[in-house]
Each structure stands twice: as structure tokens, then as C-alpha cells.
Motif scaffolding. Structure first.
Motif, PDB file in Angstrom:
ATOM      1  N   GLU A  33      -6.858  -2.519  -2.276  1.00 21.02           N
ATOM      2  CA  GLU A  33      -7.590  -1.878  -1.265  1.00 21.02           C
ATOM      3  C   GLU A  33      -6.389  -0.504  -1.568  1.00 21.02           C
ATOM      4  OE1 GLU A  33      -8.888  -0.375   3.457  1.00 21.02           O
ATOM      5  OE2 GLU A  33      -8.059  -2.570   3.206  1.00 21.02           O
ATOM      6  N   PHE A  34      -5.097  -1.280  -0.847  1.00 27.03           N
ATOM      7  CA  PHE A  34      -3.995   0.012  -1.161  1.00 27.03           C
ATOM      8  C   PHE A  34      -3.314   0.336  -1.989  1.00 27.03           C
ATOM      9  CE2 PHE A  34       0.447   1.018  -0.960  1.00 27.03           C
ATOM     10  CZ  PHE A  34       0.548   2.217  -0.386  1.00 27.03           C
ATOM     11  N   LYS A  35      -3.717  -0.287  -3.242  1.00 25.53           N
ATOM     12  CA  LYS A  35      -3.808   0.101  -4.580  1.00 25.53           C
ATOM     13  C   LYS A  35      -4.522   1.114  -5.397  1.00 25.53           C
ATOM     14  CE  LYS A  35      -1.642  -4.448  -6.252  1.00 25.53           C
ATOM     15  NZ  LYS A  35      -1.548  -5.703  -6.489  1.00 25.53           N
ATOM     16  N   ARG A  36      -5.862   1.456  -4.659  1.00 30.49           N
ATOM     17  CA  ARG A  36      -6.377   2.154  -5.028  1.00 30.49           C
ATOM     18  C   ARG A  36      -6.769   3.412  -4.705  1.00 30.49           C
ATOM     19  NH1 ARG A  36      -9.712  -2.787  -5.193  1.00 30.49           N
ATOM     20  NH2 ARG A  36     -11.040  -2.783  -2.885  1.00 30.49           N
ATOM     21  N   LEU A  37      -5.992   3.016  -2.644  1.00 29.93           N
ATOM     22  CA  LEU A  37      -5.756   4.104  -1.992  1.00 29.93           C
ATOM     23  C   LEU A  37      -4.667   4.845  -2.757  1.00 29.93           C
ATOM     24  CD1 LEU A  37      -6.708   4.158   1.886  1.00 29.93           C
ATOM     25  CD2 LEU A  37      -4.224   4.730   0.688  1.00 29.93           C
ATOM     26  N   PHE A  38      -4.307   4.118  -3.454  1.00 29.86           N
ATOM     27  CA  PHE A  38      -2.091   4.860  -3.165  1.00 29.86           C
ATOM     28  C   PHE A  38      -2.869   5.591  -4.755  1.00 29.86           C
ATOM     29  CE2 PHE A  38       1.347   5.182  -6.310  1.00 29.86           C
ATOM     30  CZ  PHE A  38       1.678   6.021  -5.455  1.00 29.86           C
ATOM     31  N   ILE A  39      -3.318   5.191  -5.734  1.00 26.23           N
ATOM     32  CA  ILE A  39      -4.307   5.999  -6.503  1.00 26.23           C
ATOM     33  C   ILE A  39      -4.502   7.414  -6.572  1.00 26.23           C
ATOM     34  CG2 ILE A  39      -5.322   6.547  -9.645  1.00 26.23           C
ATOM     35  CD1 ILE A  39      -4.139   2.593  -9.255  1.00 26.23           C
ATOM     36  N   ALA A  40      -5.645   7.162  -5.617  1.00 27.39           N
ATOM     37  CA  ALA A  40      -6.827   8.014  -5.132  1.00 27.39           C
ATOM     38  C   ALA A  40      -6.025   8.579  -4.783  1.00 27.39           C
ATOM     39  CB  ALA A  40      -7.788   7.677  -4.596  1.00 27.39           C
ATOM     40  N   GLU A  41      -5.361   8.980  -3.906  1.00 26.37           N
ATOM     41  CA  GLU A  41      -4.790   9.932  -3.080  1.00 26.37           C
ATOM     42  C   GLU A  41      -3.448  10.985  -3.992  1.00 26.37           C
ATOM     43  OE1 GLU A  41      -4.796  11.250   0.316  1.00 26.37           O
ATOM     44  OE2 GLU A  41      -6.700  10.399  -0.786  1.00 26.37           O
ATOM     45  N   ASP A  58       7.520   1.918   6.533  1.00 29.87           N
ATOM     46  CA  ASP A  58       9.266   2.486   7.026  1.00 29.87           C
ATOM     47  C   ASP A  58       9.330   2.236   5.671  1.00 29.87           C
ATOM     48  OD1 ASP A  58      11.200   2.974   7.445  1.00 29.87           O
ATOM     49  OD2 ASP A  58      11.635   1.766   8.657  1.00 29.87           O
ATOM     50  N   ILE A  59       9.970   3.782   4.718  1.00 33.55           N
ATOM     51  CA  ILE A  59       9.994   4.234   3.437  1.00 33.55           C
ATOM     52  C   ILE A  59      11.484   3.750   3.430  1.00 33.55           C
ATOM     53  CG2 ILE A  59      10.859   6.207   1.913  1.00 33.55           C
ATOM     54  CD1 ILE A  59       7.959   5.514   2.632  1.00 33.55           C
ATOM     55  N   ASN A  60      12.205   3.558   4.651  1.00 32.75           N
ATOM     56  CA  ASN A  60      13.938   2.860   4.668  1.00 32.75           C
ATOM     57  C   ASN A  60      13.909   0.666   4.762  1.00 32.75           C
ATOM     58  OD1 ASN A  60      15.139   5.434   4.816  1.00 32.75           O
ATOM     59  ND2 ASN A  60      14.435   4.984   7.007  1.00 32.75           N
ATOM     60  N   ILE A  61      12.820   1.064   5.133  1.00 30.24           N
ATOM     61  CA  ILE A  61      12.854  -0.832   4.388  1.00 30.24           C
ATOM     62  C   ILE A  61      12.158  -0.951   2.706  1.00 30.24           C
ATOM     63  CG2 ILE A  61      11.160  -2.384   4.920  1.00 30.24           C
ATOM     64  CD1 ILE A  61      10.731  -2.366   7.839  1.00 30.24           C
ATOM     65  N   ILE A  62      11.451  -0.198   2.402  1.00 31.03           N
ATOM     66  CA  ILE A  62      11.121  -0.534   1.328  1.00 31.03           C
ATOM     67  C   ILE A  62      11.348   0.343   0.821  1.00 31.03           C
ATOM     68  CG2 ILE A  62       8.830  -0.153  -0.379  1.00 31.03           C
ATOM     69  CD1 ILE A  62       6.926  -0.138   1.968  1.00 31.03           C
ATOM     70  N   GLY A  63      12.556   1.228   0.446  1.00 34.30           N
ATOM     71  CA  GLY A  63      13.042   2.213  -0.260  1.00 34.30           C
ATOM     72  C   GLY A  63      12.136   3.078  -1.454  1.00 34.30           C
ATOM     73  N   LEU A  64      13.427   3.699  -1.662  1.00 35.46           N
ATOM     74  CA  LEU A  64      12.235   4.727  -2.820  1.00 35.46           C
ATOM     75  C   LEU A  64      12.113   3.819  -4.116  1.00 35.46           C
ATOM     76  CD1 LEU A  64      13.817   8.136  -1.806  1.00 35.46           C
ATOM     77  CD2 LEU A  64      11.223   7.509  -1.349  1.00 35.46           C
ATOM     78  N   LYS A  65      13.073   3.159  -4.624  1.00 36.90           N
ATOM     79  CA  LYS A  65      13.180   3.072  -6.138  1.00 36.90           C
ATOM     80  C   LYS A  65      11.669   1.938  -6.385  1.00 36.90           C
ATOM     81  CE  LYS A  65      16.058   0.322  -8.974  1.00 36.90           C
ATOM     82  NZ  LYS A  65      16.929  -0.752  -9.741  1.00 36.90           N
ATOM     83  N   ARG A  66      11.652   1.291  -5.420  1.00 38.54           N
ATOM     84  CA  ARG A  66      10.294   0.239  -5.793  1.00 38.54           C
ATOM     85  C   ARG A  66       8.843   0.932  -4.894  1.00 38.54           C
ATOM     86  NH1 ARG A  66      12.033  -3.451  -2.091  1.00 38.54           N
ATOM     87  NH2 ARG A  66      12.613  -5.564  -3.634  1.00 38.54           N
ATOM     88  N   ILE A  67       8.850   1.986  -3.957  1.00 37.69           N
ATOM     89  CA  ILE A  67       8.086   2.634  -4.323  1.00 37.69           C
ATOM     90  C   ILE A  67       7.533   3.353  -5.257  1.00 37.69           C
ATOM     91  CG2 ILE A  67       6.594   4.928  -3.173  1.00 37.69           C
ATOM     92  CD1 ILE A  67       8.376   3.949  -0.406  1.00 37.69           C
ATOM     93  N   ARG A  73       3.867   0.990 -11.664  1.00 40.82           N
ATOM     94  CA  ARG A  73       3.012   0.073 -12.431  1.00 40.82           C
ATOM     95  C   ARG A  73       1.474   0.519 -12.321  1.00 40.82           C
ATOM     96  NH1 ARG A  73       6.364  -2.831  -9.703  1.00 40.82           N
ATOM     97  NH2 ARG A  73       5.085  -3.426  -8.390  1.00 40.82           N
ATOM     98  N   TRP A  74       0.376   0.571 -10.673  1.00 40.78           N
ATOM     99  CA  TRP A  74      -0.403   0.872 -10.991  1.00 40.78           C
ATOM    100  C   TRP A  74      -0.918   1.307 -11.386  1.00 40.78           C
ATOM    101  CZ3 TRP A  74       0.979   1.495  -4.633  1.00 40.78           C
ATOM    102  CH2 TRP A  74       1.113   0.074  -4.393  1.00 40.78           C
TER     103      TRP A  74
END
Length: 77
Positions: A33-41, A58-67, A73-74
Motif C-alpha cells: 500500500e505504501f509503495k503504491r501511494l509513494f509512486i502515485a504521489e 521520521d526522516i532522521n531515523i530512515i535517512g535520505l539515502k535510504r529514502i 527501486r519502486w
């Protein structure tokens, strides 16, 4: 794969997000669901960082590189 490992506290925070299927110290598995939402947005012009933030991450936890790598990839899948 990111070199950043998640702490127990970060894993617990990430696990509480409805868009996370699974999380370990090495990585996050997001829901379809999140992957579909991400691609659509993202196709509407929203920045990956903003999409993650609006979905409660939380962007600080995940990190911009991972985002960036997740989004890339998606989109190509």
C-alpha cells in the motif's frame, strides 16, 4: 543497502508505522500500500522526503539515502 543500523528504539518507532510490514536493525520492509501511494504521489510531483514525512516516518531515523534508493527501486519495478 545502507550502512546505518537501527537501534532498538528506532526499530520500535518504525514498527508502529502502519506502512511498515517488518523492520530489523538492517532494513525496513514497507507495505505494498505504501509503495503504491509513494509512486502515485511522486508522479504528481511530490518529493520522496515529503511523502515519507507525510506518512509518519521520521526522516532522521530512515535517512535520505535510504529514502532515495527505495523510491528509485519502486519506480523501476
Amino acid at each position: 543497502m545502507s550502512e546505518k543500523l537501527f537501534s532498538k528504539e528506532e526499530i520500535e518507532i518504525l514498527s508502529n508505522n502502519k506502512y511498515v510490514k517488518n523492520v530489523s536493525e538492517k532494513g525496513i520492509t514497507y507495505t505494498d500500500e505504501f509503495k503504491r501511494l509513494f509512486i502515485a504521489e511522486n508522479e504528481k510531483g511530490k518529493f520522496p522526503r515529503d511523502i515519507f514525512s507525510e506518512c509518519g516516518f521520521d526522516i532522521n531515523i530512515i535517512g535520505l539515502k535510504r529514502i532515495r534508493s527505495s523510491g528509485s527501486r519502486w519506480r523501476s519495478a
